[in-house]
Design a protein around this motif. Structure first.
Motif, PDB file in Angstrom:
ATOM      1  N   THR A  89     -90.783  21.120 -77.051  1.00 48.56           N
ATOM      2  CA  THR A  89     -91.495  22.256 -77.218  1.00 48.56           C
ATOM      3  C   THR A  89     -90.658  23.572 -77.119  1.00 48.56           C
ATOM      4  OG1 THR A  89     -92.691  22.188 -75.226  1.00 48.56           O
ATOM      5  CG2 THR A  89     -93.489  20.853 -76.834  1.00 48.56           C
ATOM      6  N   ASP A  90     -89.907  23.565 -76.267  1.00 50.06           N
ATOM      7  CA  ASP A  90     -89.229  24.961 -75.955  1.00 50.06           C
ATOM      8  C   ASP A  90     -88.280  25.363 -77.383  1.00 50.06           C
ATOM      9  OD1 ASP A  90     -90.307  25.265 -73.663  1.00 50.06           O
ATOM     10  OD2 ASP A  90     -88.512  24.253 -72.351  1.00 50.06           O
ATOM     11  N   ASP A  94     -93.687  29.032 -80.909  1.00 51.08           N
ATOM     12  CA  ASP A  94     -94.991  28.672 -80.425  1.00 51.08           C
ATOM     13  C   ASP A  94     -96.029  28.610 -81.568  1.00 51.08           C
ATOM     14  OD1 ASP A  94     -94.702  31.359 -81.183  1.00 51.08           O
ATOM     15  OD2 ASP A  94     -95.513  32.009 -78.736  1.00 51.08           O
ATOM     16  N   TYR A  95     -95.874  29.631 -82.524  1.00 47.16           N
ATOM     17  CA  TYR A  95     -96.769  29.469 -83.658  1.00 47.16           C
ATOM     18  C   TYR A  95     -96.585  28.510 -84.700  1.00 47.16           C
ATOM     19  CZ  TYR A  95     -98.750  33.786 -82.081  1.00 47.16           C
ATOM     20  OH  TYR A  95     -99.174  34.886 -81.248  1.00 47.16           O
ATOM     21  N   SER A 144    -102.887  23.554 -75.001  1.00 45.47           N
ATOM     22  CA  SER A 144    -102.001  24.983 -75.801  1.00 45.47           C
ATOM     23  C   SER A 144    -101.303  25.633 -74.680  1.00 45.47           C
ATOM     24  CB  SER A 144    -103.272  25.745 -76.385  1.00 45.47           C
ATOM     25  OG  SER A 144    -102.671  26.960 -76.828  1.00 45.47           O
ATOM     26  N   ILE A 145    -102.161  26.035 -73.679  1.00 45.43           N
ATOM     27  CA  ILE A 145    -101.633  26.761 -72.580  1.00 45.43           C
ATOM     28  C   ILE A 145    -100.295  26.066 -71.912  1.00 45.43           C
ATOM     29  CG2 ILE A 145    -101.889  27.907 -70.070  1.00 45.43           C
ATOM     30  CD1 ILE A 145    -104.901  28.327 -71.315  1.00 45.43           C
ATOM     31  N   ARG A 146    -100.407  24.884 -71.498  1.00 47.78           N
ATOM     32  CA  ARG A 146     -99.532  23.896 -70.792  1.00 47.78           C
ATOM     33  C   ARG A 146     -98.182  23.952 -71.460  1.00 47.78           C
ATOM     34  NH1 ARG A 146     -99.207  18.229 -68.174  1.00 47.78           N
ATOM     35  NH2 ARG A 146     -98.163  18.670 -66.369  1.00 47.78           N
ATOM     36  N   HIS A 147     -98.482  23.768 -72.870  1.00 48.70           N
ATOM     37  CA  HIS A 147     -97.319  23.477 -73.757  1.00 48.70           C
ATOM     38  C   HIS A 147     -96.569  24.678 -74.654  1.00 48.70           C
ATOM     39  CE1 HIS A 147     -96.904  19.087 -72.519  1.00 48.70           C
ATOM     40  NE2 HIS A 147     -98.378  19.239 -72.615  1.00 48.70           N
ATOM     41  N   GLY A 148     -97.253  25.700 -74.413  1.00 45.24           N
ATOM     42  CA  GLY A 148     -96.888  26.958 -75.072  1.00 45.24           C
ATOM     43  C   GLY A 148     -97.023  27.010 -76.696  1.00 45.24           C
ATOM     44  N   MET A 149     -98.319  26.148 -77.104  1.00 41.53           N
ATOM     45  CA  MET A 149     -98.533  26.288 -78.530  1.00 41.53           C
ATOM     46  C   MET A 149     -99.432  27.227 -78.834  1.00 41.53           C
ATOM     47  SD  MET A 149     -98.791  21.711 -78.433  1.00 41.53           S
ATOM     48  CE  MET A 149     -97.238  21.004 -78.413  1.00 41.53           C
ATOM     49  N   ARG A 150     -99.103  28.153 -79.838  1.00 40.63           N
ATOM     50  CA  ARG A 150    -100.037  29.279 -80.336  1.00 40.63           C
ATOM     51  C   ARG A 150    -100.446  29.121 -81.762  1.00 40.63           C
ATOM     52  NH1 ARG A 150     -97.388  34.316 -77.653  1.00 40.63           N
ATOM     53  NH2 ARG A 150     -99.349  35.338 -77.988  1.00 40.63           N
TER      54      ARG A 150
END
Length: 405
Positions: A89-90, A94-95, A144-150
């Motif tokens: 995920t990094d 994020d979007y 979403s917060i934990r994996h930086g998914m925006r």
């Protein structure tokens, strides 16, 4: 085209895809007596429980403090799905990552514990996390917060049909240009208030034998058993998944949802329309379907109605039908998603799991319910059905995916 590249399962009869699938084939049940509070005064005491997973072993302490049981299980399943998909995920913007989950009951245990503090000790003793831990969308938010998914994120509330609705919307989101979406459904409502809510349906089986209390499509069917847990998956654009060398379990080929007409309207339930619309969306006909994973309510009138819909679409005994949820209970928004996992594994391994607990199907139902032991079969297309209380219907078509196409 949208494909499923990762699976995370937290079910009453298995943690992880491998364990859940082995239990589904062998008949290992997750049904047992509910022991989280005194149930001696209740007419029903059996449920599908996830009591073999310690969330504290998978989540940091700060998340343990601010989450309900259902959110903890959702976070664990999401992490497993992301790892199974081999997603970094990094390395993704994020979007470009979205979240679509379903949840039918919100943070039941958490919020009722805090309400008790409010009533007995006053507002100063209520956790600040109560402001969101109760909410139906909290699983989407916490993942979403934990994996930086925006990216685009949504939450669905449709009881047992919700997980399939979430998966269908994830497919729509990918089609709209988001390369990767984490999607699925997880639920838990087994505090005293939650249990009373389950029983209020009037459809929970009071049979004390965990082996047969929930026996869908059986001549002695007398209700279902509630369960907890569910499944989360990673949905990706097929081209993007192929570009990163991802393995795809299968394609989300079709999806549809309908709503039942008002009671006593004289109009038929909407399940058949949902199934037919999902098949049309997939460009498939009845003859293309190799197995149906039924909603399987375990309530005679609902079983009869579903059997009629299947006969109308496929003909008498026209397609194998199965209901693995007899081993887990009906897991609200997680139920349809567990069936999607089982459908994908059926495609992968060429076998249809049986419906345990059921032994005799009424002749008038006219369905080919798989009983006794797994049935070897070449499975390329599966239809998954789900119905939620108050009229929700959803159908998803899962199809084999050619990695080289």
């Amino acid at each position: 085209m949208s494909v499923i590249t990762g699976l995370g399962v937290v079910a009453p009869n298995g943690f992880g895809v491998k364990e859940y699938w082995a239990a589904t084939l062998s008949g290992r049940s997750g049904i047992r007596e509910l022991d989280r509070f005194d149930t001696s005064g209740y007419p029903a005491r059996l449920a599908g429980l996830v009591d073999h997973v310690d969330p504290a072993a998978y989540l940091p302490g700060r998340l343990m403090q601010q989450t309900d049981v259902s959110t903890r299980l959702a976070l664990i399943a999401a992490q497993a799905a992301i790892e199974d998909a081999d997603v970094d995920t990094d390395a993704i913007a994020d979007y470009d990552m979205g979240i679509v989950t379903a949840n039918a009951s919100g943070g039941f245990e958490f919020t009722h514990r805090e309400f008790n503090k409010l009533w007995s000790r006053g507002p100063d003793h209520v956790s600040v996390y109560e402001s969101f831990a109760w909410f139906y969308a909290v699983n989407t938010g916490q993942i979403s917060i934990r994996h930086g998914m925006r990216g685009p994120s949504t939450a669905f509330v449709a009881e047992q049909a919700g997980g399939l609705d979430a998966l269908g919307h994830a497919r729509r989101t990918v089609r709209g240009g988001v390369p990767l979406v984490v999607s699925g459904g997880v639920d838990s409502a087994f505090d005293p208030w939650g249990w009373a809510s389950h029983l209020a349906s009037g459809r929970v089986s009071t049979d004390p034998d965990p082996a047969v209390a929930y026996r869908p499509f059986d001549v002695r069917a007398a209700g279902y058993l509630p369960g907890e847990g569910g499944a989360i998956c990673v949905v990706e654009d097929a081209a993007a998944a192929r570009l990163r060398g991802a393995r795809a379990y299968g394609e989300i080929a079709g999806y549809a949802a309908t709503f039942d007409p008002a009671p006593d309207s004289g109009r038929p339930p909407g399940l058949r329309r949902a199934a037919e619309a999902a098949l049309a969306d997939a460009g498939a006909g009845a003859g293309d379907v190799d197995v149906v994973f039924a909603d399987a309510a375990g309530v005679p009138e609902l079983d009869r109605s579903e059997a009629e819909a299947l006969r109308d679409i496929f003909g008498v005994r026209g397609v194998p039908v199965t209901a693995p949820k007899a081993l887990t209970g009906r897991v609200l928004s997680g139920g349809g998603m567990l069936d999607v996992v089982a459908a994908l594994m059926s495609i992968r391994e060429g076998v249809i799991p049986p419906t345990f607990g059921t032994t005799e199907v009424p002749a008038g139902y006219g369905i080919d319910l798989v009983l006794g032991e797994p049935r070897p079969a070449a499975v390329r297309t599966a239809l998954v059905l789900a119905r939620g209380r108050w009229g929700f219907n959803a159908a998803v078509v899962i199809r084999t995916f050619d990695q080289g196409s």
